[in-house]
Design a protein around this motif. Structure first.
Motif, PDB file in Angstrom:
ATOM      1  N   MET A  95      -3.440   4.607   1.258  1.00 39.10           N
ATOM      2  CA  MET A  95      -2.403   3.935   0.476  1.00 39.10           C
ATOM      3  C   MET A  95      -2.046   2.618   1.139  1.00 39.10           C
ATOM      4  SD  MET A  95      -0.439   4.008  -2.179  1.00 39.10           S
ATOM      5  CE  MET A  95       0.352   5.441  -2.865  1.00 39.10           C
ATOM      6  N   PHE A  96      -1.847   1.562   0.340  1.00 40.67           N
ATOM      7  CA  PHE A  96      -1.489   0.258   0.880  1.00 40.67           C
ATOM      8  C   PHE A  96      -0.125   0.323   1.549  1.00 40.67           C
ATOM      9  CE2 PHE A  96       0.015   0.408  -3.491  1.00 40.67           C
ATOM     10  CZ  PHE A  96       1.323  -0.025  -3.365  1.00 40.67           C
ATOM     11  N   SER A  97       0.087  -0.587   2.484  1.00 44.62           N
ATOM     12  CA  SER A  97       1.360  -0.632   3.210  1.00 44.62           C
ATOM     13  C   SER A  97       2.002  -1.999   3.048  1.00 44.62           C
ATOM     14  CB  SER A  97       1.122  -0.352   4.698  1.00 44.62           C
ATOM     15  OG  SER A  97       2.307  -0.583   5.438  1.00 44.62           O
ATOM     16  N   LEU A  98       3.329  -2.002   2.968  1.00 47.00           N
ATOM     17  CA  LEU A  98       4.096  -3.249   2.945  1.00 47.00           C
ATOM     18  C   LEU A  98       4.892  -3.399   4.241  1.00 47.00           C
ATOM     19  CD1 LEU A  98       5.455  -3.179  -0.745  1.00 47.00           C
ATOM     20  CD2 LEU A  98       3.379  -4.281   0.133  1.00 47.00           C
ATOM     21  N   ALA A  99       4.516  -2.667   5.250  1.00 46.90           N
ATOM     22  CA  ALA A  99       5.210  -2.737   6.534  1.00 46.90           C
ATOM     23  C   ALA A  99       5.201  -4.169   7.049  1.00 46.90           C
ATOM     24  CB  ALA A  99       4.552  -1.815   7.545  1.00 46.90           C
ATOM     25  N   GLY A 100       6.368  -4.653   7.457  1.00 48.39           N
ATOM     26  CA  GLY A 100       6.493  -6.005   7.980  1.00 48.39           C
ATOM     27  C   GLY A 100       6.786  -7.054   6.935  1.00 48.39           C
ATOM     28  N   ALA A 129       7.508   4.225 -20.397  1.00 49.24           N
ATOM     29  CA  ALA A 129       7.452   3.789 -19.004  1.00 49.24           C
ATOM     30  C   ALA A 129       8.771   4.111 -18.324  1.00 49.24           C
ATOM     31  CB  ALA A 129       7.175   2.295 -18.937  1.00 49.24           C
ATOM     32  N   THR A 130       8.722   4.278 -17.016  1.00 46.16           N
ATOM     33  CA  THR A 130       9.917   4.534 -16.218  1.00 46.16           C
ATOM     34  C   THR A 130      10.091   3.417 -15.202  1.00 46.16           C
ATOM     35  OG1 THR A 130       8.752   5.764 -14.475  1.00 46.16           O
ATOM     36  CG2 THR A 130       9.504   7.017 -16.423  1.00 46.16           C
ATOM     37  N   ILE A 131      11.272   3.348 -14.612  1.00 53.17           N
ATOM     38  CA  ILE A 131      11.470   2.339 -13.573  1.00 53.17           C
ATOM     39  C   ILE A 131      10.602   2.642 -12.366  1.00 53.17           C
ATOM     40  CG2 ILE A 131      13.784   1.731 -14.357  1.00 53.17           C
ATOM     41  CD1 ILE A 131      14.901   3.353 -11.984  1.00 53.17           C
ATOM     42  N   GLU A 132      10.246   3.908 -12.182  1.00 52.53           N
ATOM     43  CA  GLU A 132       9.341   4.266 -11.083  1.00 52.53           C
ATOM     44  C   GLU A 132       7.931   3.734 -11.347  1.00 52.53           C
ATOM     45  OE1 GLU A 132      12.874   6.704 -10.936  1.00 52.53           O
ATOM     46  OE2 GLU A 132      11.417   6.463 -12.578  1.00 52.53           O
ATOM     47  N   ASP A 133       7.495   3.780 -12.614  1.00 46.87           N
ATOM     48  CA  ASP A 133       6.193   3.206 -12.969  1.00 46.87           C
ATOM     49  C   ASP A 133       6.157   1.720 -12.640  1.00 46.87           C
ATOM     50  OD1 ASP A 133       5.346   5.651 -14.073  1.00 46.87           O
ATOM     51  OD2 ASP A 133       6.040   5.106 -16.085  1.00 46.87           O
ATOM     52  N   VAL A 134       7.204   1.020 -13.038  1.00 40.78           N
ATOM     53  CA  VAL A 134       7.271  -0.423 -12.808  1.00 40.78           C
ATOM     54  C   VAL A 134       7.313  -0.711 -11.304  1.00 40.78           C
ATOM     55  CG1 VAL A 134       8.493  -2.558 -13.311  1.00 40.78           C
ATOM     56  CG2 VAL A 134       8.474  -0.714 -14.999  1.00 40.78           C
ATOM     57  N   GLY A 135       8.109   0.065 -10.574  1.00 43.84           N
ATOM     58  CA  GLY A 135       8.219  -0.141  -9.136  1.00 43.84           C
ATOM     59  C   GLY A 135       6.899   0.054  -8.422  1.00 43.84           C
ATOM     60  N   ALA A 136       6.162   1.088  -8.783  1.00 41.59           N
ATOM     61  CA  ALA A 136       4.878   1.342  -8.143  1.00 41.59           C
ATOM     62  C   ALA A 136       3.913   0.188  -8.371  1.00 41.59           C
ATOM     63  CB  ALA A 136       4.280   2.647  -8.673  1.00 41.59           C
ATOM     64  N   TYR A 137       3.908  -0.343  -9.590  1.00 42.86           N
ATOM     65  CA  TYR A 137       3.027  -1.468  -9.910  1.00 42.86           C
ATOM     66  C   TYR A 137       3.454  -2.710  -9.135  1.00 42.86           C
ATOM     67  CZ  TYR A 137      -0.425  -3.641 -13.022  1.00 42.86           C
ATOM     68  OH  TYR A 137      -1.544  -4.245 -13.525  1.00 42.86           O
ATOM     69  N   ALA A 138       4.759  -2.943  -9.072  1.00 44.41           N
ATOM     70  CA  ALA A 138       5.263  -4.102  -8.339  1.00 44.41           C
ATOM     71  C   ALA A 138       4.911  -4.019  -6.860  1.00 44.41           C
ATOM     72  CB  ALA A 138       6.780  -4.208  -8.513  1.00 44.41           C
ATOM     73  N   ALA A 139       5.028  -2.826  -6.298  1.00 45.68           N
ATOM     74  CA  ALA A 139       4.707  -2.658  -4.880  1.00 45.68           C
ATOM     75  C   ALA A 139       3.235  -2.972  -4.623  1.00 45.68           C
ATOM     76  CB  ALA A 139       5.050  -1.235  -4.437  1.00 45.68           C
ATOM     77  N   PHE A 140       2.358  -2.538  -5.520  1.00 41.37           N
ATOM     78  CA  PHE A 140       0.940  -2.864  -5.345  1.00 41.37           C
ATOM     79  C   PHE A 140       0.713  -4.365  -5.399  1.00 41.37           C
ATOM     80  CE2 PHE A 140      -3.082  -3.957  -7.496  1.00 41.37           C
ATOM     81  CZ  PHE A 140      -3.940  -3.690  -6.434  1.00 41.37           C
ATOM     82  N   LEU A 141       1.335  -5.035  -6.374  1.00 42.57           N
ATOM     83  CA  LEU A 141       1.140  -6.481  -6.495  1.00 42.57           C
ATOM     84  C   LEU A 141       1.647  -7.221  -5.258  1.00 42.57           C
ATOM     85  CD1 LEU A 141       2.087  -7.112 -10.235  1.00 42.57           C
ATOM     86  CD2 LEU A 141      -0.208  -7.109  -9.216  1.00 42.57           C
ATOM     87  N   ALA A 142       2.623  -6.639  -4.563  1.00 45.89           N
ATOM     88  CA  ALA A 142       3.159  -7.260  -3.347  1.00 45.89           C
ATOM     89  C   ALA A 142       2.263  -7.032  -2.144  1.00 45.89           C
ATOM     90  CB  ALA A 142       4.549  -6.700  -3.062  1.00 45.89           C
ATOM     91  N   SER A 143       1.259  -6.200  -2.288  1.00 43.05           N
ATOM     92  CA  SER A 143       0.427  -5.823  -1.135  1.00 43.05           C
ATOM     93  C   SER A 143      -0.690  -6.825  -0.878  1.00 43.05           C
ATOM     94  CB  SER A 143      -0.185  -4.441  -1.366  1.00 43.05           C
ATOM     95  OG  SER A 143      -1.197  -4.506  -2.363  1.00 43.05           O
ATOM     96  N   ARG A 144      -1.258  -6.724   0.297  1.00 42.65           N
ATOM     97  CA  ARG A 144      -2.391  -7.568   0.682  1.00 42.65           C
ATOM     98  C   ARG A 144      -3.577  -7.314  -0.253  1.00 42.65           C
ATOM     99  NH1 ARG A 144      -2.639  -5.732   5.218  1.00 42.65           N
ATOM    100  NH2 ARG A 144      -1.324  -7.228   6.316  1.00 42.65           N
ATOM    101  N   GLU A 145      -3.717  -6.071  -0.707  1.00 45.86           N
ATOM    102  CA  GLU A 145      -4.850  -5.710  -1.549  1.00 45.86           C
ATOM    103  C   GLU A 145      -4.841  -6.435  -2.892  1.00 45.86           C
ATOM    104  OE1 GLU A 145      -4.486  -2.574   1.518  1.00 45.86           O
ATOM    105  OE2 GLU A 145      -3.104  -3.741   0.297  1.00 45.86           O
ATOM    106  N   ALA A 146      -3.672  -6.918  -3.332  1.00 51.71           N
ATOM    107  CA  ALA A 146      -3.578  -7.608  -4.623  1.00 51.71           C
ATOM    108  C   ALA A 146      -3.478  -9.124  -4.460  1.00 51.71           C
ATOM    109  CB  ALA A 146      -2.362  -7.094  -5.393  1.00 51.71           C
ATOM    110  N   ALA A 147      -3.826  -9.621  -3.307  1.00 52.19           N
ATOM    111  CA  ALA A 147      -3.616 -11.044  -3.009  1.00 52.19           C
ATOM    112  C   ALA A 147      -4.405 -11.973  -3.923  1.00 52.19           C
ATOM    113  CB  ALA A 147      -3.972 -11.328  -1.548  1.00 52.19           C
TER     114      ALA A 147
END
Length: 254
Positions: A1-6, A219-237
């Protein structure tokens, strides 16, 4: 799983624990990001501050986006506290009630200007202030809706407003791509949020959406949050400039 640590993220638009912004904030925090959270005014603070404290947010500040001094103060505090910013989540929209409930062609000049300023231009103003804090790249996100591209009953003037927001997202992405700053518009299906409650016949819209969506699930706010977190990750750069449907496939059936 991707990490947003830091990573350091600013989340704007939490009103309560049903807000899309709250779903995004929770997901970003769960993946390791440190958060700055804003609230609209003194009336909103008692509802937002406890949520921000649950996320151990070191920055909790007032922000009325029509007040440039408040916006400057938020970004100054981020610079002083963190020295940089990695993620910006803009989840706010507004239109005066009379203009929201009326026909598009009857929208007043002041109502249209207010809706565009708060719902669209505030995102650009935030990106402008975030840019110098994203020296190593970053991610900027806003929230839109399907009514931007198709006529949705009772969505009215917010349709053209969201269309402008999506266009602004594309242009900002093109301008900031060389700096490795990505810009996105999240497009969930209808959600039962406080902002949505101002739209006439919204319960009917939600019921119709659930019936026609391929997954038969809203859709739920959890669905949106999960997608947003991925887009914020290095993997979605290397993803940018896109309107991302998070709607159970509703956009493919129209």
């Amino acid at each position: 799983m991707f990490s947003l640590a830091g990573k350091r993220a600013l989340v704007v638009g939490i009103a309560n624990d049903q807000s899309i912004a709250w779903g995004c904030a929770e997901a970003l925090h769960r993946q390791g990001a440190e958060l700055a959270v804003t609230y609209l005014n003194a009336r909103a603070e008692p509802h937002v501050r406890p949520l921000a404290e649950r996320l151990d947010a070191p920055i909790i500040a007032p922000l009325d986006v029509t007040d440039d001094a408040q916006m400057d103060a938020v970004f100054h505090e981020i610079e002083q506290t963190w020295g940089r910013l990695d993620v910006l989540v803009h989840s706010i929209a507004f239109c005066p009630k009379d203009d929201l409930h009326g026909r598009v062609i009857d929208c007043s000049r002041d109502g249209f200007a207010s809706a565009m300023d708060i719902s669209v231009h505030s995102f650009l103003r935030m990106i402008q202030r975030a840019e110098p804090l994203m020296q190593e790249g970053g991610t900027c996100m806003t929230v839109t809706f399907y009514g931007s591209e198709k006529v949705v009953d009772h969505y009215n003037i917010m349709g053209p407003v969201k269309a402008a927001l999506e266009s602004a997202t594309r242009y900002a992405a093109a301008e900031l791509g060389p700096k490795r700053i990505s810009v996105h518009a999240l497009s969930p299906g209808p959600l039962s949020t406080r902002a949505a409650s101002g739209i006439a016949h919204f319960d009917e819209l939600m019921a119709d959406n659930a019936a026609r969506t391929p997954t038969h699930m809203l859709a739920t706010i959890e669905d949106v949050g999960a997608y947003a977190a991925f887009l914020a990750s290095r993997e979605a750069a290397n993803v940018t400039g896109t309107v991302h449907p998070i709607d159970g496939g509703y956009h493919i059936v129209g």
